[in-house]
Design an enzyme around this catalytic site. Structure first.
Site, PDB file in Angstrom:
ATOM      1  N   CYS A 320       0.813  -1.211   0.000  1.00  0.00           N
ATOM      2  CA  CYS A 320       0.000   0.000   0.000  1.00  0.00           C
ATOM      3  C   CYS A 320       0.851   1.268   0.000  1.00  0.00           C
ATOM      4  O   CYS A 320       1.790   1.388   0.796  1.00  0.00           O
ATOM      5  CB  CYS A 320      -0.895  -0.026   1.246  1.00  0.00           C
ATOM      6  N   ARG A 419     -12.817   0.591  -4.328  1.00  0.00           N
ATOM      7  CA  ARG A 419     -12.210   0.611  -2.991  1.00  0.00           C
ATOM      8  C   ARG A 419     -11.658   1.996  -2.647  1.00  0.00           C
ATOM      9  O   ARG A 419     -11.518   2.352  -1.486  1.00  0.00           O
ATOM     10  CB  ARG A 419     -11.109  -0.451  -2.938  1.00  0.00           C
TER      11      ARG A 419
HETATM   12  P1  RVP Z   1      -0.551  -6.786   4.257  1.00  0.00           P
HETATM   13  O1  RVP Z   1      -1.056  -7.930   5.075  1.00  0.00           O
HETATM   14  O2  RVP Z   1       0.453  -5.944   4.987  1.00  0.00           O
HETATM   15  O3  RVP Z   1      -0.038  -7.220   2.913  1.00  0.00           O
HETATM   16  O4  RVP Z   1      -1.790  -5.817   4.011  1.00  0.00           O
HETATM   17  C1  RVP Z   1      -2.978  -6.238   3.418  1.00  0.00           C
HETATM   18  C2  RVP Z   1      -3.963  -5.080   3.457  1.00  0.00           C
HETATM   19  O5  RVP Z   1      -3.495  -3.997   2.646  1.00  0.00           O
HETATM   20  C3  RVP Z   1      -5.329  -5.386   2.883  1.00  0.00           C
HETATM   21  O6  RVP Z   1      -6.155  -6.106   3.755  1.00  0.00           O
HETATM   22  C4  RVP Z   1      -5.861  -4.004   2.582  1.00  0.00           C
HETATM   23  O7  RVP Z   1      -6.406  -3.370   3.727  1.00  0.00           O
HETATM   24  C5  RVP Z   1      -4.612  -3.250   2.189  1.00  0.00           C
HETATM   25  N1  RVP Z   1      -4.490  -3.091   0.726  1.00  0.00           N
HETATM   26  C6  RVP Z   1      -4.896  -3.918  -0.258  1.00  0.00           C
HETATM   27  N2  RVP Z   1      -4.555  -3.350  -1.433  1.00  0.00           N
HETATM   28  C7  RVP Z   1      -3.963  -2.205  -1.120  1.00  0.00           C
HETATM   29  C8  RVP Z   1      -3.437  -1.213  -2.054  1.00  0.00           C
HETATM   30  O8  RVP Z   1      -3.343  -1.440  -3.252  1.00  0.00           O
HETATM   31  N3  RVP Z   1      -3.062  -0.073  -1.529  1.00  0.00           N
HETATM   32  N4  RVP Z   1      -3.913  -2.063   0.207  1.00  0.00           N
END
Ligand code: RVP
Length: 499
Positions: A320, A419
């Site tokens: 993210c 989203r």
């Molecule tokens: P991680 O477990 O740290 O990989 O994080 C997963 C989380 O990141 C998801 O549950 C969602 O809240 C968030 N996410 C998913 N896509 C993206 C993005 O493209 N920014 N972020």
């Protein structure tokens, strides 16, 4: 004037747990990781309790039916990704609901007109030597025979030999019928000294295979997350605040157990409207979580709109880049601590406990215990699950290592504009996520066993045998950057290191 918060935005790596008294009763086997998923009244029980405090992220690269089955069989729950057409998401939900332990949908199927070369290629691709011969080569086509490695000599036989010439034809197969129980199927396997029993429907279409080697598999999964009445695995699904009036009915019809509105920033009137519509339309019977939020105001807003749980976290996910792109978010630990306070306050005031989920940013297994100790009732993870065989993405060799693909919902690849929707046009205006690889880690169950083992062990060190006890009694300290260095191996020349 703007409001300035006094606390620094912190993440899990900045904290450690200080051990509490470990009594003789406090051993890993006595630790229960059961935790509520949806809200409940004081003195009552949550309508869904997870057996382990894990849910998988609402992402294309993480939560399809395959991962959902594997995770539910190990006590957690997946939210099937919503950034796909309504019908295909509903089909994934149906697939999980149809799953019956020991009854496997065949992933290796071939037509009678195919050749030995095709058989060998299929074995290479799937790694499975038992295949169904169906009229159209699909897993549920009319069953015409079976091929196993005993039916041909890979080296000697001509590669253009037709499957129909060397398969075991249907007339010579022992088969079971759809509707039979696993123990009935196993009895036939035992009586006829079989390795595989095909299960067919009344029109001779292949439904499943039952394998001798899976005989004990249910005993390996004592944590299975099942509906108490129909014994089916539980499954969730992600929805958005745009097409919910069409998507929710299709998912409910497919048998979904719980929904979650998926948004990077959930403190919005759109979420309120979505929650209210669902609660009204289904008389409060359909369970739905909301989020994501990072402070007490956001929690309260969604709870008052009807959320059954609230998801916490903005910008902490491994893929993210929301914080870099939009400058919004909060350190994940601080966000969880703050929202947990709001949950406890709401419980005190109303007698209603609304669970919170810490979503994203968990890197090490000990971070999971910290998140729970800080007040999270359960944890959502993407990167963690993306690494396993059961996640839906490709496994590749990069350099000398195997990796799996993992991409964010806010990346151009996923293009999940709903989203990140702020109203207005229906498109992703800029990327909030990246496309990446994660190290391949093997089977979900093997990894989960290690992680759960560590969590139980840490909880024992903290003198807690339940998540509630951990939350009530944990002693947590901030760490300096030099003490983080002290916590790893240091000032030695490392030989080899296993985990
Ligand atoms: P991680 O477990 O740290 O990989 O994080 C997963 C989380 O990141 C998801 O549950 C969602 O809240 C968030 N996410 C998913 N896509 C993206 C993005 O493209 N920014 N972020």
């Amino acid at each position: 004037m703007a409001i300035y918060l006094d606390d620094v935005s912190r993440t899990f790596g900045e904290y450690l747990l200080i051990p509490g008294l470990t009594t003789k009763q406090c051993i890993p086997n006595n630790v229960s990781l059961k935790t509520p998923l949806v809200k409940y009244k004081k003195g009552e029980k949550s309508a869904i309790e997870l057996n382990i405090p894990f849910v998988s992220a609402i992402m294309q690269s993480v939560s399809d039916s395959g991962l959902a089955i594997a995770l539910a069989r190990n006590g957690g729950l997946s939210f099937i990704f919503g950034s796909q057409p309504i019908e295909s998401q509903a089909e994934m939900v149906r697939k999980v609901k149809k799953f019956k332990a020991g009854f496997v949908t065949s992933d290796s199927n071939i037509t009678p007109e195919a050749t030995l070369a095709d058989v060998l290629a299929l074995v290479k691709r799937t790694g499975h030597t038992t295949m169904g011969v169906t009229h159209d080569g699909t897993p549920n086509g009319k069953l015409l025979g079976m091929v196993t490695s005993r039916d041909y000599r890979g080296e000697k036989d001509p590669k253009d030999r037709k499957v129909k010439e060397f398969m075991t034809p249907f007339s010579k197969l022992t088969v079971g019928e759809i509707g039979m129980t696993l123990s009935e199927a196993n009895q036939i396997i035992w009586d006829h000294k079989l390795n595989t029993l095909p299960i067919i429907d009344k029109d001779q279409n292949l439904a499943y295979f039952v394998f001798r080697k899976d005989y004990d598999s249910h005993k390996d999964n004592p944590n299975e997350l099942l509906n108490t009445t129909d014994k089916k695995l539980l499954v969730g699904a992600g929805i958005n605040s745009r097409d919910y009036k069409e998507r929710v009915p299709a998912l409910v019809e497919a048998g979904v157990d719980v929904l979650c509105i998926d948004s990077s920033d959930g403190f919005s009137e759109w979420q309120k409207e979505t929650l209210q519509w669902i609660k009204q339309e289904y008389n409060g019977k359909v369970l739905v979580g909301a989020g994501n939020v990072v402070d007490q105001d956001g929690f309260r807003y969604l709870v008052e709109a009807g959320a059954d749980f609230v998801k916490v976290g903005i910008g902490g996910g491994s893929i993210c880049i929301t914080r870099e792109q939009k400058g919004i978010g909060r350190g994940q630990a601080t966000a969880v601590i703050d929202v947990a306070k709001a949950r406890d306050k709401y419980f005190e005031e109303t007698g209603i406990y609304v669970p919170i989920c810490s979503d994203g940013g968990l890197v090490h297994d000990y971070h999971m215990v910290l998140a729970l100790a800080m007040g999270a009732d359960f944890l959502m993870m993407g990167r963690y699950f993306a690494r396993f065989d059961e996640s839906p993405t490709k496994k590749l060799m990069v350099g000398n290592s195997y990796v799996k693909e993992y991409w964010g919902e806010g990346s151009n690849r996923a293009h999940n504009w709903q989203r990140y929707d702020m109203g207005g046009s229906e498109s992703l205006k800029f990327e909030e996520g990246v496309d990446s690889y994660v190290p391949y880690a093997g089977k979900l169950k093997d990894n989960l066993d290690v992680t759960i083992g560590k969590i139980r062990s840490t909880m024992c060190s903290c003198g807690a045998t339940t998540i509630t006890e951990l939350q009530q009694n944990a002693k947590i300290t901030l760490v300096s950057s030099t003490s983080i260095v002290e916590g790893g191996a240091h000032d030695v020349i490392l030989k080899e290191r296993n985990r």
